[in-house]
Design a protein around this motif. Structure first.
Motif, short mmCIF file in Angstrom:
data_model
loop_
_atom_site.label_atom_id
_atom_site.label_comp_id
_atom_site.label_asym_id
_atom_site.label_seq_id
_atom_site.Cartn_x
_atom_site.Cartn_y
_atom_site.Cartn_z
N GLU A 22 57.52 24.47 8.74
CA GLU A 22 58.22 25.25 9.48
C GLU A 22 57.27 26.65 10.01
OE1 GLU A 22 61.33 26.96 7.73
OE2 GLU A 22 60.59 27.33 5.66
N LEU A 23 56.35 26.68 9.99
CA LEU A 23 55.57 27.67 10.39
C LEU A 23 54.46 26.96 11.33
CD1 LEU A 23 53.83 29.25 6.62
CD2 LEU A 23 56.04 29.60 8.12
N ASP A 24 54.30 28.08 12.30
CA ASP A 24 53.26 27.48 13.27
C ASP A 24 52.00 27.52 13.67
OD1 ASP A 24 52.07 29.61 14.21
OD2 ASP A 24 53.78 30.47 15.57
N GLY A 25 50.91 27.04 13.51
CA GLY A 25 49.76 27.06 13.57
C GLY A 25 48.97 28.21 13.12
N SER A 26 49.49 29.46 14.04
CA SER A 26 48.74 30.35 13.41
C SER A 26 49.05 30.70 12.30
CB SER A 26 48.46 30.92 14.76
OG SER A 26 47.67 30.99 15.54
N LEU A 27 50.51 30.93 12.45
CA LEU A 27 51.01 31.53 11.48
C LEU A 27 50.87 31.27 9.67
CD1 LEU A 27 52.59 34.29 10.26
CD2 LEU A 27 55.27 32.45 10.29
N ARG A 28 50.08 29.51 9.85
CA ARG A 28 50.58 28.76 8.58
C ARG A 28 49.07 29.07 7.99
NH1 ARG A 28 51.51 26.87 4.32
NH2 ARG A 28 53.27 25.74 5.44
N GLN A 29 47.39 29.21 9.74
CA GLN A 29 46.52 29.77 8.97
C GLN A 29 46.28 30.68 8.12
OE1 GLN A 29 43.35 28.80 11.80
NE2 GLN A 29 45.02 27.71 12.72
N PHE A 30 47.82 31.62 8.79
CA PHE A 30 47.21 33.03 7.82
C PHE A 30 48.06 32.94 6.55
CE2 PHE A 30 50.09 36.40 7.05
CZ PHE A 30 48.72 37.67 6.94
N ARG B 15 52.93 40.70 12.56
CA ARG B 15 53.72 40.18 14.18
C ARG B 15 53.85 38.39 12.74
NH1 ARG B 15 53.74 35.06 16.87
NH2 ARG B 15 51.26 34.57 16.51
N PHE B 16 52.37 38.51 12.35
CA PHE B 16 52.81 37.48 10.83
C PHE B 16 53.81 37.99 9.76
CE2 PHE B 16 47.73 35.99 12.22
CZ PHE B 16 48.96 35.12 13.38
N ILE B 17 53.71 39.00 9.67
CA ILE B 17 54.17 39.49 8.38
C ILE B 17 55.98 39.89 8.43
CG2 ILE B 17 55.03 41.78 7.13
CD1 ILE B 17 52.48 41.03 6.05
N ASN B 18 56.30 39.92 10.14
CA ASN B 18 57.34 39.99 10.78
C ASN B 18 57.84 38.64 10.26
OD1 ASN B 18 57.59 42.97 10.52
ND2 ASN B 18 57.06 42.70 13.13
N SER B 19 56.98 37.70 10.69
CA SER B 19 57.12 35.93 10.95
C SER B 19 58.14 35.89 9.09
CB SER B 19 56.65 35.59 11.42
OG SER B 19 56.72 35.87 12.75
N LEU B 20 56.36 36.02 8.71
CA LEU B 20 56.77 35.85 7.10
C LEU B 20 58.02 36.12 6.33
CD1 LEU B 20 53.32 35.21 6.41
CD2 LEU B 20 54.36 33.83 6.74
N LEU B 21 58.64 37.40 7.02
CA LEU B 21 60.24 37.90 6.19
C LEU B 21 60.95 37.22 6.34
CD1 LEU B 21 58.33 41.59 6.28
CD2 LEU B 21 59.05 40.75 4.32
N GLU B 22 60.72 36.99 7.96
CA GLU B 22 61.98 36.48 8.42
C GLU B 22 62.71 35.07 7.63
OE1 GLU B 22 63.34 35.03 12.59
OE2 GLU B 22 61.75 36.25 13.03
N LEU B 23 60.80 34.45 7.11
CA LEU B 23 61.12 33.10 6.77
C LEU B 23 61.59 33.25 5.29
CD1 LEU B 23 58.50 31.06 9.09
CD2 LEU B 23 61.43 31.09 9.81
#
Length: 597
Positions: free
Chosen positions: A503-511, A544-552
């Protein structure tokens, strides 16, 4: 006065008359073609003939068809698909590519390809050999006619045969010797025939470099073609990204088929996503590639009906497109068709409504920082993540340093690009049949499994298509997929399948994987500043990465103050490696079962 001399004589009696025009589009001479006495007096020209038929080519012409005669040229002019996509010019017989015609051709600044459509006899073939020497700066090709000439072919067959012959035209390739060239016949490749000798198989194991220096058709027949091709793509200037670059290559050449596929390359700012799609596009024939940094709201509706037919579209920044432009692009990708109602002036100057159509059979590569947003709205689009790891950064920097030190010769890369372009030109249009399609399944964990299954089958077909010189054909002239194609497609597509599970996109998963590696334990606390410094990420990108991981709910807020630094903790420590292994085992076991049947 009656002085005994002949006052006049009959000229061109019972003939069709064709006007010849100068550069100003004025009629300056005529050609007469007899309709009765075709054996003794077929052709008539006025004295001191000048002018071209049907006229001087459009200065914007990129592809020019040269016919042996005016009648052949007039026959091709009846086919709208040809006049839309090609310039057409008549020679005056096998010895009639005169100085005026040559000069008109050389003045075409945008010309990329000349297609010789001369008669299917010895004289016609010898004339082509003679004339191609004068135009070695262009791509030169010819077509194999089933009848004496193109006029007779069109009398005996439907126009679709002519269009198919043109699509399957044969490239004439020059060797390193200036005076020698060879004809690579696309319609007569050996595809896994029994007569391929053991010695020839052993010969195909020669080094990648020597293969690349051979003919493109020989390269297409070599064992482990995809591995060898991947190495050549690397030599052409794409460092690392081994799986992604090969998948992008398979996607981009799908423009040759009826159901092309598309890719959205995702990465953070400065990650090299634009570079990779641009370099992949460089490997394609230049006349087939359209590159855009910007697409306005209505521009896609204003192309000619066939301008986007069998083309490649490169969009360097998908994020810059407004909603109307994205809508038009989605429609073209999904339906290969745009239709609009527009106002045009008639002959009397009055406004009238008319229907305008754009056919869009093309493949596309786009770059974006937020791939998930577009992937959801574009069918047949793969989401591919750029490798942003430290290891990839090291590889790129090392390559840059070697290039600046003169240890990498730019000419080698240019030669490789030219070679791959010629290889692509030697691929023939085929439909593909996969007899194993009903026995292939994807893991149940995959999100959007219906769409991914279609893409999985499409990539298998693309691998078969690329291996066409080593594959059998059905009675209907369709390529037959082999298990080896499925195995290769699975390896290439594996990362995209994993992205569909995640459920994480490519860039987010790598991070997130890099973050877990740094944090080391679920209980450890971290701040944005230390992550920014440790992973070398910009403040905007990290936010952007932190916000996405918080949301998920992969991380959670653990206190702190905005002026002194907020604190976070990993909340969901998923076993990504285990998931990858399970899916890989599932897919490979499926292939092993096929081999045992």
């Amino acid at each position: 006065a009656n002085n005994g001399e002949i006052a006049y004589n009959v000229f061109g009696k019972y003939s069709l008359v064709f006007p010849l025009k100068n550069k100003e589009n004025e009629i300056v001479s005529f050609y007469f073609r007899s309709i009765l006495d075709k054996e003794n007096a077929k052709h008539f020209y006025l004295k001191n003939r000048t002018g071209l038929y049907p006229n001087y080519p459009n200065p914007k012409t990129k592809k020019l068809i040269l016919t042996e005669s005016i009648i052949d040229c007039a026959s091709l002019l009846q086919i709208d698909e040809i006049t839309t996509n090609y310039g057409v010019l008549a020679c005056y017989g096998t010895n009639g590519l005169n100085e005026e015609i040559q000069k008109a051709i050389l003045e075409l600044e945008n010309l990329e390809e000349i297609v010789f459509v001369f008669d299917n006899d010895d004289a016609g073939k010898e004339a082509v050999k003679k004339y191609v020497e004068q135009f070695k700066q262009y791509k030169i090709s010819t077509i194999e006619l089933p009848n004496k000439d193109i006029n007779e072919t069109l009398q005996l067959h439907e126009k679709e045969l002519c269009l198919e012959l043109l699509e399957q035209r044969t490239s004439i390739l020059f060797s390193s010797e200036e005076t020698n060239f060879s004809i690579e016949n696309q319609s007569e490749p050996t595809r896994g025939e029994a007569e391929r000798s053991e010695a020839k198989q052993n010969k195909s194991v020669k080094s990648v470099q020597s293969v690349a220096e051979s003919k493109p058709t020989e390269f297409l027949k070599t064992k482990d073609l995809l591995k060898r091709l991947n190495l050549q793509i690397g030599k052409a200037g794409i460092v690392g990204e081994e799986n992604s670059r090969l998948l992008l290559f398979l996607i981009i050449i799908s423009y040759m088929n009826k159901s092309p596929i598309h890719a959205i390359v995702q990465g953070s700012s400065g990650s090299g996503k634009t570079h990779i799609i641009s370099r992949i596009a460089d490997l394609m024939p230049g006349e087939d590639v359209l590159r855009f940094t910007r697409i306005t709201e209505s521009s896609l509706y204003n192309w000619g009906e066939f301008d986007l037919f069998r083309k490649i579209i490169i969009i360097e920044d998908l994020d810059g497109l407004k909603e109307d432009a994205l809508y038009a692009l989605r429609e073209l990708i999904s339906n290969q068709f745009l239709s609009s109602s527009v106002s045009m002036k008639d002959k009397k100057g009055n406004n009238k409504s008319t229907r305008k159509e754009v056919k869009g059979q093309f493949s596309s590569l786009s770059a974006t920082t937020k791939g998930e947003t577009y992937e959801d709205n574009m069918s047949r689009s793969f989401l591919i993540a750029v490798d942003e790891s430290k290891e990839q950064t090291t590889r790129i920097i090392e390559n840059q340093n070697n290039r600046n030190a003169g240890e990498i010769d730019p000419k080698d890369g240019q030669k490789t690009v030219s070679f791959i372009q010629q290889m692509v030109r030697n691929l023939k249009h085929y439909e593909v049949i996969n007899p194993f399609a009903t026995k292939l399944q994807l893991p149940e964990k995959v999100h959007k499994i219906r769409r991914l299954n279609e893409m999985y089958q499409a990539v298998i077909k693309q691998v078969t298509f690329l291996n066409q010189y080593q594959r059998q054909l059905t009675k209907d002239n369709q390529l037959i997929t082999e298990i080896e194609d499925i195995e290769q497609a699975t390896e290439i597509l594996f990362e995209s399948i994993i992205l569909k599970v995640d459920e994480l996109d490519g860039s987010l998963r790598q991070f997130f994987e890099r973050l877990k590696k740094y944090v080391k334990d679920k209980e450890n606390i971290f701040t944005q500043r230390e992550i920014r410094q440790e992973l070398n990420i910009s403040k905007t990108q990290l936010q952007r990465f932190i916000n996405s991981l918080l949301e998920l709910e992969y991380i959670k807020y653990k206190g702190g103050f905005s002026n002194k630094g907020l604190k976070y903790q990993v909340d969901y420590w998923d076993n990504y490696s285990k998931i990858r292994t399970e899916i890989k085992d599932f897919l490979m076991k499926q292939i092993d079962n096929l081999k045992q049947v």
